[in-house]
Design an enzyme around this catalytic site. Structure first.
Site, PDB file in Angstrom:
ATOM      1  N   HIS A 179       0.733  -1.152  -0.028  1.00  0.00           N
ATOM      2  CA  HIS A 179       0.036  -0.221   0.052  1.00  0.00           C
ATOM      3  C   HIS A 179       0.967   1.046  -0.173  1.00  0.00           C
ATOM      4  O   HIS A 179       2.008   1.342   0.605  1.00  0.00           O
ATOM      5  CB  HIS A 179      -1.055   0.060   1.112  1.00  0.00           C
ATOM      6  CG  HIS A 179      -0.402  -0.256   2.556  1.00  0.00           C
ATOM      7  ND1 HIS A 179       0.852  -0.384   2.833  1.00  0.00           N
ATOM      8  CD2 HIS A 179      -0.999   0.368   3.768  1.00  0.00           C
ATOM      9  CE1 HIS A 179       1.129  -0.488   3.961  1.00  0.00           C
ATOM     10  NE2 HIS A 179      -0.088  -0.070   4.707  1.00  0.00           N
ATOM     11  N   HIS A 194      -0.094  -7.129  10.746  1.00  0.00           N
ATOM     12  CA  HIS A 194      -1.167  -6.547  10.048  1.00  0.00           C
ATOM     13  C   HIS A 194      -1.401  -7.966   9.339  1.00  0.00           C
ATOM     14  O   HIS A 194      -0.633  -8.415   8.449  1.00  0.00           O
ATOM     15  CB  HIS A 194      -1.081  -5.679   9.095  1.00  0.00           C
ATOM     16  CG  HIS A 194      -0.827  -4.177   9.674  1.00  0.00           C
ATOM     17  ND1 HIS A 194      -1.633  -3.880  10.498  1.00  0.00           N
ATOM     18  CD2 HIS A 194       0.156  -3.263   9.495  1.00  0.00           C
ATOM     19  CE1 HIS A 194      -1.379  -2.470  11.192  1.00  0.00           C
ATOM     20  NE2 HIS A 194      -0.182  -2.381  10.320  1.00  0.00           N
ATOM     21  N   GLU A 254       3.379   5.147  12.526  1.00  0.00           N
ATOM     22  CA  GLU A 254       3.620   3.753  12.654  1.00  0.00           C
ATOM     23  C   GLU A 254       5.019   3.473  12.109  1.00  0.00           C
ATOM     24  O   GLU A 254       5.618   4.197  11.243  1.00  0.00           O
ATOM     25  CB  GLU A 254       2.581   3.211  11.499  1.00  0.00           C
ATOM     26  CG  GLU A 254       2.806   1.552  11.322  1.00  0.00           C
ATOM     27  CD  GLU A 254       1.812   0.908  10.271  1.00  0.00           C
ATOM     28  OE1 GLU A 254       1.410   1.561   9.146  1.00  0.00           O
ATOM     29  OE2 GLU A 254       1.434  -0.040  10.561  1.00  0.00           O
TER      30      GLU A 254
END
Lengths: 305, 305, 305, 305
Positions: free
Chosen positions: C197, C244, C263
């Site tokens: 992403h 994740h 993050e």
């Protein structure tokens, strides 16, 4: 008592040819803390995960090599007992007064048949820069350079290794974790703890020879990072990153600026005194030393200080 | 002798509600080797890096929990000495004959003030499936599942922890590596080795309670991989992956199918008997237990078997 | 041409309440390099593995949050083409002159239906402190603190995410790597590269909301080390270290001194445009976000700036 | 469109001398999945993290080496465009019908000036054994052996590398990520993605020579684990574990049973088309290839198939 007698390698005194180069190497590259300089010019350093005030002593000299390796014992009573056992074993001991190394109590010295000087001691001041004691963080200040945690062990070359082995086992309570058959003579990896080795010996005609001093890292990633530090600073690497079949440790051998071999080392199994001695046959010795390459390089056997 | 007395946690006997589910969990998920099933239905397992024939014993019962934890001592003479010391300390001991567990010599049992049964033994058969002895590879067969190397330690809940601590230290030669102030009472992490802990106790009114059995992994990457195995197989995780401030170990707490808490654990510092006891104050206890979260979760304190 | 169009997230401008605290956080804790301070007080920083002169811009303001995220495109011709496509899509664009950010060429800005400002640009000066080009070492100077390599992506909260998704895919050439069904509305993870992403959106009624800015680390060991840095410096952690399910990345969510979520992120699969979109059902969303915990914490959904 | 044109290395067809030995090597040691055996005896395999039905094709032959490397392109329109561009560049192309490899659409083949056959294709069936699409776990079944994730790249030896480079860059849209000056001739590392290389070429008088096929691992710990698998199974290692200066990847070079060189590879930086080409001078080439050893071994240059 579960952990008694000899506890661990407490210090190593290494001869260097150029002190300022050596300090840069051991302090800035390995990441040891520089503790103090003695009035005789010796420089004292320590790893970030050691409670005692120092574990590495550098002495400027005309020739590289190791002066002495000192083992910390449990307490003064143990020091007395082991001294008596050494004398009963016909080992000539000498006595070094407290304070000869700053912050270190009295020491008992002796020469082993391989020609190396060993010392025992029971007392050393604690460092202000060691692990925290109250609500400790993982480290007191973030490790630098190769981030070595401690002086871990030494590998020494010399004659009469069988006699050395007997002395360490019968008198000092060590055990033979691993033994390699070199075709008659034996190399041995000796432990007084749960570590796979605290000291090791390889037969060689040159008495008192120094193969390497090893410094412990937290894991194999730190070994790889140490390799990056070496490449960046053009520190000559002997072998590695690789793995030892013996001890299973991850390793890089490299050299300090005057040619003393260093090792960074991580891993290694947990040893117990009821473990059988692991045995390496002559034809598999290469795999024992360098697990991936499965053969010795020439330098490993022929280069020492 | 450098390593003497009590060597290590040798076995733990865990009560499970459904043996076939438990076998899948401990063998296929944790990756222990299934060694044998006794005539009484108890199932024996071991880690890939253990020499002894077994270290985990599962017993089907109506209630989860721990039956007993056994410590291996150096030799028979040590077993006799420690038995005498226990009796001199007014501990009532009983004797279990050799063979009650297959391949295990005579055992000396006793109940500690927290209500847990402990045993000492000196002899266990070696496994064919342990580490290789001649020209050993890193493993004899490639580790599976979470790839746990060994049974490492247990954390127990119960009353009278100060008395338990005295017994372990004064009689069995353990040391207090870390101590946490719970506001009057203390939790303690006790070691008989270079490990940061071999057993730990947290004060709790319920005698004989079992918080978790911990299994050792080689490094933090294996802890993460163990988490992947847990997620894949829907094994409930209590906390983690995270790190302990206490011991510095990387960890995941999770549950076996009948609710016994397990831990996978890697790292932790190298302890020596001359280390000061690390102390945790009440207000920093959360950071001691879970270094990143810096607070306890409810389950940690309230869920045990 | 194999890599064309929009290349990557090029910069993010973050609002902070106290610039000096923010600099300590982003420079000394995350390990970004402080590049320059503009005449308007904005502070420019970059990661050690980025060629361009800056990627993070801090602006002191009364409210935390994100001002703008800028994407670098292949070249000026691409910038013109994409501007035309935006206008053809009825997006209102504005033009920022070269030099408004030091060393950055002209920029084309627009507001997306979720209420966030986006910009495109084709030119930025190269940094002297980026990766070496001739005989490069692994790093030009050893990474510090959490050792973040680059600004990696942002996750934004806002309304009209389906329209945002269409705009990014139809106009800017992004693809939906993963999509989560929130019961009607969808959260999406969008990529313009091989990364899992480059930007992500979660439906929320508050337009223009900022969930987190993510910084890339080399591997999971560095994620754990980052956690050690956070614990040492008492940086509040939201969740992690964990993994994740979405993207498979290893992660810690934590907060800067004024409450913007950061993050650190490592791993994640290699995405290609012929990969199917990975789909998460509502009941498994917890596992998608936090693979080990398998449930969302309250803060993840409710805390943003 | 952000990712267009040539997407990635899609397959490599390797010649092996003994198919059953080769299957054991590629399936059980590297951990590829065996997909199918064609009626002509060719065996198809894939990595656990690849969506497409196969990426490695083994063909039994009298001589080791590489038959062909195939690149997947975005879609059929792209395949047509690239075919036209090749023909415009005076490259002779041939056409392979859909189904010649099971599950693969039509392919366009051509020989590059170094003497290697390359193919382009746009369609391949998806595997049932690839990454999960709905609520995906990290893996569908736990990776085995060296746990290679995918076929990653190849390094080829041959003449006329400058012309090959032009063809790949001018026609196929690749970029030169790194270039090494071999004293007149250049070795090049070419990328069509964010990977540091998708194919590499080293000048050599023997046309069509095959240096190695590389398989991707998740991180450096898996590289070390792969070394353990190699040592256990006596797979000959050429070099490593070590690191490349070029690409920064962690690596081991080793050999399949008939002498084809394989690589396991992890890491490597994220490349973008606006990155400058990294340049290696002749005297630093050793460090470029083997970052820690800083010199080439003889086998690297002289052994190929």
């Amino acid at each position: 008592m579960a952990l008694t007698g000899v506890l661990r390698p407490g210090y190593i005194q290494i001869r260097v040819l150029d002190m300022s180069e050596a300090i840069v190497h051991y302090r800035d590259r390995l990441g040891l803390t520089e503790v103090s300089t003695g009035s005789d010019g010796r420089v004292y350093l320590k790893g970030w995960d050691e409670f005692d005030r120092h574990s590495v002593i550098l002495r400027e000299a005309d020739e590289a090599g190791m002066d002495v390796m000192g083992f910390k014992v449990l307490d003064d009573a143990t020091l007395n007992e082991l001294t008596a056992k050494l004398e009963a074993y016909n080992v000539v001991v000498d006595h070094v007064e407290a304070g000869e190394q700053p912050g270190v109590g009295r020491r008992v010295g002796f020469t082993i048949p391989s020609g190396h000087r060993m010392e025992l001691f029971a007392q050393m001041e604690k460092s202000d820069d060691g692990p925290q004691v109250v609500n400790p963080n993982v480290w007191q200040s973030e490790p630098r350079g190769m981030a070595v945690t401690r002086f871990d062990h030494a590998l020494l070359y010399g004659p009469a290794i069988d006699e050395v082995t007997d002395l360490f086992c019968d008198v000092l309570g060590f055990r033979v974790a691993e033994r390699a058959d070199l075709g008659g003579a034996h190399a041995v990896w000796l432990t007084c703890s749960n570590k796979a080795h605290d000291i090791a010996f390889v037969p060689n005609p040159d008495p008192g020879s120094f193969h390497h001093a090893a410094f412990y890292l937290e894991n194999v990633n730190d070994v790889v990072h140490a390799g990056d530090v070496m490449a960046y600073h053009d520190i000559p690497i002997d072998v590695g990153p690789t793995r030892h079949g013996i001890t299973r440790g991850h390793t890089i051998y490299f050299f300090d600026p005057c040619g003393n071999r260093n090792e960074v080392f991580a891993g290694g199994y947990t040893y117990y005194p009821d473990n059988p001695t692991r045995e390496w046959t002559t034809e598999q010795l290469g795999k024992g030393i360098f697990y991936y390459e499965r053969e010795l390089n020439d330098a490993f056997l022929s280069v020492y200080t």
